[in-house]
Design an enzyme around this catalytic site. Structure first.
Site, short mmCIF file in Angstrom:
data_model
loop_
_atom_site.label_atom_id
_atom_site.label_comp_id
_atom_site.label_asym_id
_atom_site.label_seq_id
_atom_site.Cartn_x
_atom_site.Cartn_y
_atom_site.Cartn_z
N SER A 187 0.81 -1.22 0.00
CA SER A 187 0.00 0.00 0.00
C SER A 187 0.85 1.27 0.00
O SER A 187 0.40 2.32 -0.45
CB SER A 187 -0.92 0.02 1.22
N HIS B 2 0.02 5.00 6.87
CA HIS B 2 0.08 5.36 5.45
C HIS B 2 0.31 6.86 5.29
O HIS B 2 -0.36 7.66 5.93
CB HIS B 2 -1.21 4.95 4.74
N ASP C 141 -4.34 6.65 10.45
CA ASP C 141 -3.88 5.35 10.95
C ASP C 141 -2.40 5.34 11.33
O ASP C 141 -1.91 4.39 11.91
CB ASP C 141 -4.17 4.24 9.93
N GLY D 195 -1.93 -4.37 1.25
CA GLY D 195 -2.03 -5.59 2.05
C GLY D 195 -1.05 -6.67 1.66
O GLY D 195 -0.96 -7.70 2.33
N ASN E 65 4.01 -5.22 5.67
CA ASN E 65 2.88 -6.03 6.15
C ASN E 65 3.36 -7.30 6.84
O ASN E 65 2.69 -7.80 7.76
CB ASN E 65 1.93 -6.37 4.99
#
Length: 197
Positions: free
Chosen positions: A20, A169, A166, A57, A85
């Protein structure tokens, strides 16, 4: 006076293979890392096209499984940004290292050079995990003779202004910081590429 890179025609074709952080999670395509980096390079007179092969992801293993269709024939170089991830899920660093090593090995077999973008593990996973995870990128770079950018999120990690809510990102401005910081390393990588005949 033009440099060999500036005189390069057709454009160098790069693929940014990642998760991502490459894909541009919650951002328009024009604000994603590959597009921003391409723009910065073109502003310096370097003829380049950077395909966005980021999948939100994706783990390192996921990148390996889609490698052949994500990186088409005719690609001059790959910016490899995977592993975040794996760390977020607490996957054994040995698993991530094996997958990343296999990606590099397969790309090298196809004659496609790789710039490796490293990642650091979240510190809440403990010092042992962090040491093992953080060290896998330098090991792979040394084994394969790659140019390594040690930490893809350098300059923005943990910054509330440069990250989305979050805190994982980057915002559009955060992506710009990432692209600006990695730019000299990418330029050095591009000088190692052989133009297609």
């Amino acid at each position: 006076m033009t440099t060999p890179l500036q005189a390069q025609t057709p454009p160098l074709k790069l693929v940014a293979l990642g998760d991502s952080l490459t894909a541009g999670y919650n951002l328009p395509g024009s604000a994603a890392f590959p597009a921003v980096l391409e723009k910065l390079l073109r502003e310096k007179g370097i003829s380049v096209e950077i395909a966005n092969a980021g999948v939100s992801g994706d783990t390192s293993q996921g990148g390996l499984e889609r490698l052949d269709w994500s990186v088409p024939d005719g690609t001059d170089g790959v910016i490899l940004e995977l592993g975040a991830n794996d760390a977020l899920r607490g996957i054994d660093p040995a698993v991530a290292e094996k997958a990343l090593d296999a990606i590099v090995t397969r790309l090298k077999a196809r004659g496609i050079p790789v710039l490796l973008a490293g990642m650091y593990a979240p510190r809440n996973l403990g010092s042992d995990y962090a040491t093992r995870f953080d060290g896998l990128y330098p090991r792979i770079a040394e084994k394969h003779g790659l140019i390594l950018y040690p930490f893809f999120l350098d300059g923005i990690a943990g910054d509330r202004v440069l990250n989305q809510p979050d805190l994982l990102h980057p915002t559009a401005e955060g992506v710009r910081v990432i692209a600006t910081r990695i730019l000299p390393t990418v330029e050095r990588f591009l000088t190692t590429l052989r133009p297609r005949s």
